[in-house]
Design an enzyme around this catalytic site. Structure first.
Site, PDB file in Angstrom:
ATOM      1  N   GLU A 120       0.685   0.548 -37.346  1.00 15.93           N
ATOM      2  CA  GLU A 120       1.931   0.718 -36.594  1.00 15.93           C
ATOM      3  C   GLU A 120       2.694  -0.593 -36.698  1.00 15.93           C
ATOM      4  OE1 GLU A 120       1.998   1.924 -32.501  1.00 15.93           O
ATOM      5  OE2 GLU A 120       0.655   3.589 -32.901  1.00 15.93           O
ATOM      6  N   ASP A 173       7.646  -1.907 -23.455  1.00 13.44           N
ATOM      7  CA  ASP A 173       6.735  -2.952 -23.904  1.00 13.44           C
ATOM      8  C   ASP A 173       6.441  -3.948 -22.794  1.00 13.44           C
ATOM      9  OD1 ASP A 173       6.837  -1.795 -26.396  1.00 13.44           O
ATOM     10  OD2 ASP A 173       8.385  -3.141 -27.158  1.00 13.44           O
TER      11      ASP A 173
END
Length: 263
Positions: A49, A60
């Protein structure tokens, strides 16, 4: 069949679970992250990824936010992310690469152009965390028409009514977010996740991988044990931020992948 489909088929035949590793493209710079990316398959990573740095990464945690900021300050752009994939592909034709990020950089780049260039560079799929199923015509459906997998997130708040909508146009695999919150913020519990994974599998034939909060080989083994694989990101990205030597980071990745593969 995409590289992602092929990889899961191979792992099933071998009786193994998938280990997916996340790194931020351009952190600490393009050359350094490309060198790390090239080393991941040898450390046991089945799917890579690759994060697209963005100024406002709402899902995040602090570790990956900081990595994105470092990458942006080093001059990373979406075009350079695709260039990284192309350079990686010159030496690796089999390891799947999934781009993970937010829609704004893709929209600014131009959706048709992005899909065309991503396919040409050797990208296999994408996770765009802020595009819900109601917006599938924006990117999901055109990407899949071009042969790119569009991987969707399911979360602990995805209820039985919502889940079929989430799964409807998903391909490659389903990414189950193990905790409610941001990346790297808590440690998941395998016993809590098994029913959620079973519910997803009742609605799709796609593999299910678990991510968020996995930072030790033991946790990787536990999470992979209740799903088809696991994703590790923040702990790897943290080591990059701490400027650990490449060999030390790859040894860390190898230990994590060993945990997942032993599940």
């Amino acid at each position: 069949m995409t590289r992602i489909d092929d990889t899961f088929a191979r792992l099933r035949a071998e009786g193994k679970k998938a280990f997916v590793a996340y790194i931020m493209a351009g952190d600490p710079d393009m050359a350094g992250s490309l060198e790390l990316m090239k080393g991941l398959p040898g450390a046991g990573v089945d799917i890579i990824e690759l994060g697209i740095p963005f100024t406002d990464p709402m899902a995040d945690g602090p570790t990956i936010q900081a990595a994105g900021q470092r990458a942006l300050e080093a001059g990373m752009t979406l075009s350079k992310v695709l260039q990284m994939v192309q350079e990686f592909r010159s030496g690796d034709a089999t390891t799947p690469v999934v781009l993970m990020g937010y829609y704004n950089p893709i929209y600014s780049h131009g959706v048709e152009r992005f899909i065309r260039e991503a396919k040409a560079a050797g990208v296999d799929g994408m996770i765009v965390v802020d595009l819900p199923p109601e917006e599938d015509e924006e990117l999901c459906l055109p990407a899949q028409a071009a042969g790119l997998n569009f991987i969707r997130l399911a979360t602990p708040t995805t209820d039985a009514k919502r889940l079929p909508k989430v799964l409807q146009n998903t391909s490659g695999f389903v990414y189950y977010v193990s905790i409610t919150g941001i990346t790297g913020s808590a440690t998941p519990q395998a016993g809590d996740l098994a029913p959620a994974v079973a519910a997803i599998k009742a609605g799709t034939d796609l593999p299910v991988v678990i991510g968020f909060g996995i930072n030790t080989p033991e946790t990787a083994k536990l999470m992979a044990g209740v799903a088809d694989g696991c994703v590790v990101g923040s702990s790897i990205v943290k080591s990059v931020g701490e400027k650990k030597p490449l060999g030390e980071i790859l040894a860390q990745v190898a230990a994590l992948s060993g945990g997942a593969h032993s599940a």
